[in-house]
Design a protein around this motif. Structure first.
Motif, PDB file in Angstrom:
ATOM      1  N   ARG A  77       0.704 -23.668  -7.674  1.00  0.00           N
ATOM      2  CA  ARG A  77       0.348 -22.717  -9.096  1.00  0.00           C
ATOM      3  C   ARG A  77      -0.758 -23.472  -9.798  1.00  0.00           C
ATOM      4  O   ARG A  77      -1.472 -22.823 -10.675  1.00  0.00           O
ATOM      5  CB  ARG A  77       1.579 -22.899  -9.637  1.00  0.00           C
ATOM      6  CG  ARG A  77       2.649 -22.074  -9.240  1.00  0.00           C
ATOM      7  CD  ARG A  77       3.809 -21.743 -10.241  1.00  0.00           C
ATOM      8  NE  ARG A  77       4.509 -21.208  -9.483  1.00  0.00           N
ATOM      9  CZ  ARG A  77       6.075 -21.185  -9.602  1.00  0.00           C
ATOM     10  NH1 ARG A  77       6.426 -21.944 -10.920  1.00  0.00           N
ATOM     11  NH2 ARG A  77       6.851 -20.849  -9.041  1.00  0.00           N
ATOM     12  N   ASP A  87      12.272 -18.565  -8.314  1.00  0.00           N
ATOM     13  CA  ASP A  87      11.211 -17.801  -8.856  1.00  0.00           C
ATOM     14  C   ASP A  87      11.458 -17.189 -10.428  1.00  0.00           C
ATOM     15  O   ASP A  87      10.637 -16.895 -11.035  1.00  0.00           O
ATOM     16  CB  ASP A  87      10.954 -16.625  -7.820  1.00  0.00           C
ATOM     17  CG  ASP A  87      10.149 -17.284  -6.603  1.00  0.00           C
ATOM     18  OD1 ASP A  87       9.265 -18.268  -6.891  1.00  0.00           O
ATOM     19  OD2 ASP A  87      10.267 -16.777  -5.450  1.00  0.00           O
ATOM     20  N   ASP A 135      10.397 -18.526 -13.420  1.00  0.00           N
ATOM     21  CA  ASP A 135       8.821 -18.242 -14.195  1.00  0.00           C
ATOM     22  C   ASP A 135       8.812 -17.821 -15.524  1.00  0.00           C
ATOM     23  O   ASP A 135       7.930 -18.147 -16.178  1.00  0.00           O
ATOM     24  CB  ASP A 135       8.240 -17.196 -13.057  1.00  0.00           C
ATOM     25  CG  ASP A 135       7.675 -17.728 -11.662  1.00  0.00           C
ATOM     26  OD1 ASP A 135       7.799 -19.329 -11.661  1.00  0.00           O
ATOM     27  OD2 ASP A 135       7.388 -17.435 -10.971  1.00  0.00           O
ATOM     28  N   SER A 136       9.959 -17.179 -15.930  1.00  0.00           N
ATOM     29  CA  SER A 136      10.033 -16.589 -17.139  1.00  0.00           C
ATOM     30  C   SER A 136      10.854 -17.518 -18.113  1.00  0.00           C
ATOM     31  O   SER A 136      10.841 -16.805 -19.319  1.00  0.00           O
ATOM     32  CB  SER A 136      10.582 -15.142 -17.102  1.00  0.00           C
ATOM     33  OG  SER A 136      11.763 -15.386 -16.677  1.00  0.00           O
ATOM     34  N   TYR A 140      10.333 -26.143 -17.769  1.00  0.00           N
ATOM     35  CA  TYR A 140       9.493 -25.888 -16.203  1.00  0.00           C
ATOM     36  C   TYR A 140      10.434 -26.644 -15.280  1.00  0.00           C
ATOM     37  O   TYR A 140      10.871 -27.771 -15.405  1.00  0.00           O
ATOM     38  CB  TYR A 140       8.159 -26.612 -16.490  1.00  0.00           C
ATOM     39  CG  TYR A 140       7.335 -26.002 -15.519  1.00  0.00           C
ATOM     40  CD1 TYR A 140       6.581 -24.794 -15.544  1.00  0.00           C
ATOM     41  CD2 TYR A 140       7.096 -26.624 -14.428  1.00  0.00           C
ATOM     42  CE1 TYR A 140       5.753 -24.436 -14.512  1.00  0.00           C
ATOM     43  CE2 TYR A 140       6.229 -26.363 -13.341  1.00  0.00           C
ATOM     44  CZ  TYR A 140       5.684 -25.166 -13.519  1.00  0.00           C
ATOM     45  OH  TYR A 140       4.952 -24.809 -12.354  1.00  0.00           O
TER      46      TYR A 140
END
Ligand code: AMP
Ligand code: GLY
Length: 425
Positions: free
Chosen positions: A39, A351, A354-355, A360
């Motif tokens: 990323r 996944d 991600d929001s 993190y």
């Protein structure tokens, strides 16, 4: 600016994540990196041990700065090679990296410079070592070499010490690192990790952190690379901070200089905060992992500027700003780690993170296969979050953890518990 990060763990992902936030960074590479780091960076298929090819790649791409994550390439002399080819590198020379590579050398430097540490003796003869531990005092037996933080056995007295010597020197359970052992006084107190950037003349302390080395809750079970960390560490109060600067960093910086060693990189001091003040358990020549993860999350300054200033010997002009918030990292590991473990288990929920706004998930050992995430290592993820207090950050981190699962996922439920129980802010 183009930057290469060498390494593939949670530490390197945290560094990459922070570097990516800098407007100065136009291109970021990682070698070999991991799939989570895609990323932020382009993966380069060169291993951390292949230092000649790394140098060729850096020269060919015109990379401005190489940041070395793990200790092994430093101990192998990657910084010396890069400097000889005129390539800018963040990380100490081979000689200076012996502070981590050889516990006996680290002790010698500490004693020479009056740096507080546990009393110790070094042995390459097993019979001599056995005679020494016959004193029947609590002690620590350490293999003298890189053993991934695992070559250390705490012993309550003679019987345990003899068993430890037999394992390390006799049966060589840590391999060649057991040719020589350091036997030292067992210190008691609370541990803390203290890192500082050093450029050969000046040093810049980073925010304090605390690691959780044992695999199970309540500090039970074998030592690992680290199962979680938080920053700041309340045990490093202003008095301890000053003591570390005066009694450890200053004498170390001048002692290294006197030996003709230029230390450019990050120095990690593993400390025991004893009743008599901080004592150094070990030096590492790299960022701690997982400590790097909460620390990068709290860093407000531009990371490339700090690393460039270190590599160029301009730390005297640099300063680091830290968030007032606390950060907590919970490591998710494969069942069996630090012993044998299975990989290739499908991870669910990643996944969807991600929001996630409050933190993190740094990748340490994952693999992307099609649209699935699989486990690919012992330590798999470092779920890291900020909060107004350590308790708040801990709640956020465990909230992130609760969204992820795989068969055999193991993590500690008590990360930062001690700090919270002490009523840390
Ligand atoms: P090291 O790799 O030398 O840092 O040792 C790993 C861990 O062993 C440390 O984080 C401590 O938990 C423990 N340890 C090492 N040396 C000592 C000591 N002299 N007294 C007490 N605990 C120690
Ligand atoms: N977390 C301990 C280390 O990086 O050595």
């Amino acid at each position: 600016m183009k930057i290469l990060v060498i390494g593939s763990g949670g530490r390197e992902h945290a560094l990459t994540w922070k570097l990516r936030q800098s407007p100065q960074v136009e291109k970021l590479y990682c070698a070999p990196g991991n799939d989570g780091m895609r990323r932020q960076a382009e993966r380069v298929d060169i291993g951390t041990g292949d230092i000649e090819r790394l140098a060729d790649f850096v020269a060919g791409e015109g990379i401005d700065l190489t940041v070395v994550g793990p200790e092994q390439p430093l101990v192998s002399g990657i910084a010396d090679l890069f400097e000889s080819r005129g390539l800018r590198v963040f990380g100490p020379s081979r000689e200076a990296a012996r502070l981590e590579g050889s516990k006996a050398f680290a002790k010698e430097v500490m004693l020479e410079n009056g740096i507080p540490t546990a009393a110790c003796e070094v042995f390459s003869d097993m019979d001599e070592a056995r005679r020494y531990v016959a004193q029947d005092r609590p002690c620590v037996v350490k293999a003298d070499g890189l053993a991934a933080g695992k070559g250390v056995i705490l012993c309550s007295g003679r019987a345990e010490a003899e068993a430890a010597l037999d394992a390390v020197m006799g049966r060589k359970v840590f391999g060649e690192a057991g040719e020589r052992v350091v036997v030292e006084e067992l210190l008691t107190g609370e541990e803390a990790s203290f890192m500082a950037l050093m450029d050969g003349d000046d040093f810049l302390p980073l925010a304090s952190a605390q690691d959780h080395k044992r695999i199970f809750d309540g500090d039970e079970g074998p030592n690992t690379g680290g199962m979680g960390a938080y920053s700041p560490a309340p045990v490093v109060d202003a008095a301890v901070h000053d003591a570390v600067v005066e009694q450890v960093l200053k004498p170390l910086a001048s002692g290294l200089k006197r030996r003709g060693l230029v230390y450019r990189g990050v120095l990690y001091a593993g400390l025991m905060i004893t009743e008599d003040g901080p004592k150094v358990l070990e030096f590492n020549c790299r960022f701690g992992d997982p400590e790097c993860q909460p620390i990068m999350m709290r860093l407000e300054s531009d990371l490339p500027s700090l690393l460039m200033a270190t590599a160029d010997g301009r730390l005297g002009e640099a300063a680091a700003e830290w968030s007032d918030q606390a950060a907590v990292c919970v490591v998710l590991a494969s069942r069996g780690y630090p012993g044998q473990y299975q990989t290739g288990m499908e991870i669910s929920g990643l996944d969807a993170l991600d929001s996630w706004r409050d933190g993190y998930a740094f990748h340490a050992g994952t693999k992307r296969e099609g649209d699935r995430w699989l486990t690919g290592g012992g330590r798999v993820l470092g779920v890291t979050a900020l909060g107004d207090t350590i308790e708040g950050a801990t709640g956020q981190a465990y909230d992130g953890v609760s969204r992820i699962s795989w068969e055999g996922m193991h993590y500690r439920r008590d990360i930062a518990r001690r700090a919270i129980d002490r009523g840390a802010p």
